[in-house]
Design a protein around this motif. Structure first.
Motif, PDB file in Angstrom:
ATOM      1  N   UNK A   1      44.583  50.913  58.222  1.00  0.00           N
ATOM      2  CA  UNK A   1      45.664  51.425  57.371  1.00  0.00           C
ATOM      3  C   UNK A   1      45.452  51.014  55.921  1.00  0.00           C
ATOM      4  N   UNK A   2      45.773  51.909  54.987  1.00  0.00           N
ATOM      5  CA  UNK A   2      45.650  51.653  53.555  1.00  0.00           C
ATOM      6  C   UNK A   2      46.988  51.897  52.872  1.00  0.00           C
ATOM      7  N   UNK A   3      47.176  51.279  51.711  1.00  0.00           N
ATOM      8  CA  UNK A   3      48.396  51.469  50.925  1.00  0.00           C
ATOM      9  C   UNK A   3      48.078  51.287  49.449  1.00  0.00           C
ATOM     10  N   UNK A   4      48.787  52.046  48.600  1.00  0.00           N
ATOM     11  CA  UNK A   4      48.631  51.931  47.154  1.00  0.00           C
ATOM     12  C   UNK A   4      49.660  50.930  46.644  1.00  0.00           C
ATOM     13  N   UNK A   5      49.196  49.900  45.943  1.00  0.00           N
ATOM     14  CA  UNK A   5      50.095  48.866  45.442  1.00  0.00           C
ATOM     15  C   UNK A   5      50.703  49.246  44.106  1.00  0.00           C
ATOM     16  N   UNK A   6      49.888  49.794  43.195  1.00  0.00           N
ATOM     17  CA  UNK A   6      50.387  50.116  41.864  1.00  0.00           C
ATOM     18  C   UNK A   6      49.417  51.074  41.196  1.00  0.00           C
ATOM     19  N   UNK A   7      49.839  51.663  40.081  1.00  0.00           N
ATOM     20  CA  UNK A   7      48.958  52.541  39.325  1.00  0.00           C
ATOM     21  C   UNK A   7      49.356  52.501  37.857  1.00  0.00           C
ATOM     22  N   UNK A   8      48.415  52.858  36.972  1.00  0.00           N
ATOM     23  CA  UNK A   8      48.682  52.938  35.542  1.00  0.00           C
ATOM     24  C   UNK A   8      47.888  54.094  34.960  1.00  0.00           C
ATOM     25  N   UNK A   9      48.575  55.025  34.316  1.00  0.00           N
ATOM     26  CA  UNK A   9      47.920  56.147  33.651  1.00  0.00           C
ATOM     27  C   UNK A   9      47.717  55.834  32.175  1.00  0.00           C
ATOM     28  N   UNK A  10      46.729  56.471  31.572  1.00  0.00           N
ATOM     29  CA  UNK A  10      46.587  56.367  30.125  1.00  0.00           C
ATOM     30  C   UNK A  10      47.758  57.079  29.458  1.00  0.00           C
ATOM     31  N   UNK A  11      47.955  56.815  28.164  1.00  0.00           N
ATOM     32  CA  UNK A  11      49.096  57.395  27.459  1.00  0.00           C
ATOM     33  C   UNK A  11      49.064  58.915  27.496  1.00  0.00           C
ATOM     34  N   UNK A  12      47.855  59.495  27.428  1.00  0.00           N
ATOM     35  CA  UNK A  12      47.754  60.952  27.460  1.00  0.00           C
ATOM     36  C   UNK A  12      47.652  61.511  28.874  1.00  0.00           C
ATOM     37  N   UNK A  13      47.628  60.652  29.879  1.00  0.00           N
ATOM     38  CA  UNK A  13      47.600  61.101  31.261  1.00  0.00           C
ATOM     39  C   UNK A  13      46.260  61.626  31.732  1.00  0.00           C
ATOM     40  N   UNK A  14      45.198  61.401  30.990  1.00  0.00           N
ATOM     41  CA  UNK A  14      43.901  61.947  31.383  1.00  0.00           C
ATOM     42  C   UNK A  14      43.174  61.069  32.399  1.00  0.00           C
ATOM     43  N   UNK A  15      43.413  59.774  32.349  1.00  0.00           N
ATOM     44  CA  UNK A  15      42.764  58.843  33.274  1.00  0.00           C
ATOM     45  C   UNK A  15      43.812  58.044  34.029  1.00  0.00           C
ATOM     46  N   UNK A  16      43.432  57.599  35.209  1.00  0.00           N
ATOM     47  CA  UNK A  16      44.370  56.867  36.066  1.00  0.00           C
ATOM     48  C   UNK A  16      43.648  55.718  36.752  1.00  0.00           C
ATOM     49  N   UNK A  17      44.276  54.542  36.721  1.00  0.00           N
ATOM     50  CA  UNK A  17      43.777  53.393  37.479  1.00  0.00           C
ATOM     51  C   UNK A  17      44.797  53.066  38.565  1.00  0.00           C
ATOM     52  N   UNK A  18      44.333  52.829  39.785  1.00  0.00           N
ATOM     53  CA  UNK A  18      45.246  52.460  40.862  1.00  0.00           C
ATOM     54  C   UNK A  18      44.596  51.457  41.797  1.00  0.00           C
ATOM     55  N   UNK A  19      45.445  50.632  42.414  1.00  0.00           N
ATOM     56  CA  UNK A  19      44.982  49.606  43.338  1.00  0.00           C
ATOM     57  C   UNK A  19      45.324  50.023  44.753  1.00  0.00           C
ATOM     58  N   UNK A  20      44.328  50.029  45.616  1.00  0.00           N
ATOM     59  CA  UNK A  20      44.538  50.389  47.015  1.00  0.00           C
ATOM     60  C   UNK A  20      43.969  49.275  47.886  1.00  0.00           C
ATOM     61  N   UNK A  21      44.727  48.907  48.919  1.00  0.00           N
ATOM     62  CA  UNK A  21      44.312  47.809  49.788  1.00  0.00           C
ATOM     63  C   UNK A  21      44.307  48.265  51.236  1.00  0.00           C
ATOM     64  N   UNK A  22      43.586  47.531  52.081  1.00  0.00           N
ATOM     65  CA  UNK A  22      43.425  47.893  53.487  1.00  0.00           C
ATOM     66  C   UNK A  22      44.020  46.824  54.392  1.00  0.00           C
ATOM     67  N   UNK A  23      44.521  47.267  55.551  1.00  0.00           N
ATOM     68  CA  UNK A  23      44.938  46.344  56.587  1.00  0.00           C
ATOM     69  C   UNK A  23      46.143  45.490  56.250  1.00  0.00           C
ATOM     70  N   UNK A  24      47.002  45.956  55.344  1.00  0.00           N
ATOM     71  CA  UNK A  24      48.183  45.196  55.000  1.00  0.00           C
ATOM     72  C   UNK A  24      47.920  44.006  54.095  1.00  0.00           C
ATOM     73  N   UNK A  25      46.733  43.917  53.511  1.00  0.00           N
ATOM     74  CA  UNK A  25      46.394  42.793  52.645  1.00  0.00           C
ATOM     75  C   UNK A  25      47.045  42.954  51.274  1.00  0.00           C
ATOM     76  N   UNK A  26      47.322  41.829  50.624  1.00  0.00           N
ATOM     77  CA  UNK A  26      47.836  41.856  49.256  1.00  0.00           C
ATOM     78  C   UNK A  26      46.717  42.121  48.256  1.00  0.00           C
ATOM     79  N   UNK A  27      45.491  41.888  48.659  1.00  0.00           N
ATOM     80  CA  UNK A  27      44.351  41.995  47.759  1.00  0.00           C
ATOM     81  C   UNK A  27      43.643  43.324  48.009  1.00  0.00           C
ATOM     82  N   UNK A  28      43.404  44.082  46.932  1.00  0.00           N
ATOM     83  CA  UNK A  28      42.769  45.375  47.086  1.00  0.00           C
ATOM     84  C   UNK A  28      41.674  45.592  46.066  1.00  0.00           C
ATOM     85  N   UNK A  29      41.327  46.875  45.884  1.00  0.00           N
ATOM     86  CA  UNK A  29      40.318  47.256  44.899  1.00  0.00           C
ATOM     87  C   UNK A  29      40.963  48.176  43.873  1.00  0.00           C
ATOM     88  N   UNK A  30      40.468  48.107  42.641  1.00  0.00           N
ATOM     89  CA  UNK A  30      40.965  48.934  41.549  1.00  0.00           C
ATOM     90  C   UNK A  30      40.020  50.108  41.370  1.00  0.00           C
TER      91      UNK A  30
END
Length: 373
Positions: A155-184
């Motif tokens: 199972x995976x879940x998205x913890x948070x995300x941040x878009x650039x001011x113009x909305x062209x790029x997006x960074x988001x953190x997704x983690x696996x197995x219910x862990x608090x630690x994920x990848x950006x």
């Protein structure tokens, strides 16, 4: 629904009582797994010895612990299945859930009018990340944790995300197995193209984009954190500058990095550029303390990887919220104001001794502050 649930519990209560009176290892005709043998561990906290008789049950990698958990879960499921009217109650709950087509949260609007949001439909296991070019535009799926789960078996879940001011790029953190630690991960919104390799050791996932979209500031756990003693795993979490197209992180804030930054190893600072100012800030969270501290540096030295930090205020200022706009730093402070007041400090000096009170303490509680452009 509360009435149905209460009746179901009352109907099962006599059976539970009779079963308990007859045998401690049986409830409602369902055999309960016997408790495991104690495995006492003694810790000493401030000179006081504290005994934990079942510390071994924390080791969920142990097959015997897994077996006990499964047996307890199976027995619980079997007991709940005997509640009179349970199936009817479950059906009604499913009907109510089906009447709500979707739940949305974490809505963000970029400066072009595009809208990012998290949404979970009734058939989804997790919230997915979407984008619309306008409020009435076509919906575009950007990140799907359920697809990740099908591909990996976890199972995976998205913890948070941040878009650039113009909305062209997006960074988001997704983690696996219910862990608090994920990848950006960083993607181009228009194409879904990944702009860089994923960054691991991410707890949270909120980043601060540079004005030109060329990179961002982010926080990362120390390398080898998982091998540390449990109480130290989240210590030494530092802020870094990452430029797109680069795989090297430049450390810019954190304990032990700069002599002028006097924060504890368990604290972490979020670094960000201050709009329309030659400044950058670092807002520091100190564990569970609601009061933050703040440091500032000039933008040029920060971008060169050699910031010259100065402390603006520490926890004694009792600040629990901030915002910037039009050359001012706004602070929500409980200093001599149990229900909070709002201060403002002129930039770039940021001299707290010259702060002005713009919302005085009163019988109302100031719960949050925010500024417009």
């Amino acid at each position: 629904m509360r009435f149905l649930l209460r009746r179901a519990c009352l109907a099962l209560a006599p059976a539970l009582w009779l079963a308990g009176a007859a045998s401690a290892a049986s409830v409602a005709g369902v055999e309960i797994p016997p408790p495991p043998a104690p495995c006492p561990v003694t810790d000493t906290h401030w000179g006081v010895q504290v005994v934990d008789p079942y510390r071994c049950l924390e080791n969920t990698a142990d097959e015997s612990v897994q077996k006990l958990m499964r047996a307890q879960a199976d027995a619980t499921t079997a007991i709940l299945a005997k509640i009179p009217g349970r199936d009817r109650l479950l059906k009604r709950i499913e009907e109510i859930d089906a009447e709500i087509p979707a739940v949305a949260n974490k809505v963000h609007r970029d400066e072009r009018g595009g809208v990012f949001y998290m949404k979970r439909e009734a058939r989804d296991n997790q919230f997915k990340l979407y984008y619309r070019a306008s409020m009435d535009g076509a919906e575009k799926l950007l990140a799907d944790p359920d697809a990740e789960a099908k591909a990996t078996g976890k199972p995976h879940a998205i913890a948070d995300y941040t878009a650039t001011r113009d909305g062209k790029l997006l960074a988001y953190n997704i983690s696996a197995g219910g862990a608090e630690i994920g990848v950006l991960r960083v993607i181009e919104v228009a194409t879904g193209k990944e702009m860089m390799p994923p960054i691991d050791r991410i707890r949270g996932g909120d980043v601060a984009w540079l004005d030109d979209n060329s990179g961002f500031f982010f926080n990362r756990l120390a390398e080898g954190y998982e091998k540390r003693p449990r109480a130290e795993r989240f210590m030494d979490r530092h802020a870094y500058l990452r430029k797109l197209g680069d795989t090297k992180d430049t450390p810019v804030f954190g304990s032990g990095l700069f002599p002028e930054v006097t924060i504890e190893r368990s604290a972490s600072g979020r670094v960000f550029l201050i709009p329309d100012q030659p400044l950058a800030g670092a807002m520091v969270a100190h564990g569970v303390d609601r009061n933050v501290s703040m440091y500032m540096t000039d933008r040029d030295s920060l971008m060169a990887g050699k910031p010259r930090w100065r402390k603006v205020f520490d926890q004694s200022a009792q600040v629990a919220g901030s915002a910037t706009a039009a050359g001012w730093l706004y602070l929500r402070s409980a200093k001599d104001a149990p229900r909070y007041k709002v201060l403002r400090v002129k930039l770039p000096e940021a001299d707290l001794s010259r702060a002005e009170t713009i919302v005085a303490h009163s019988g109302d509680v100031v719960t949050r502050i925010a500024t417009a452009a």
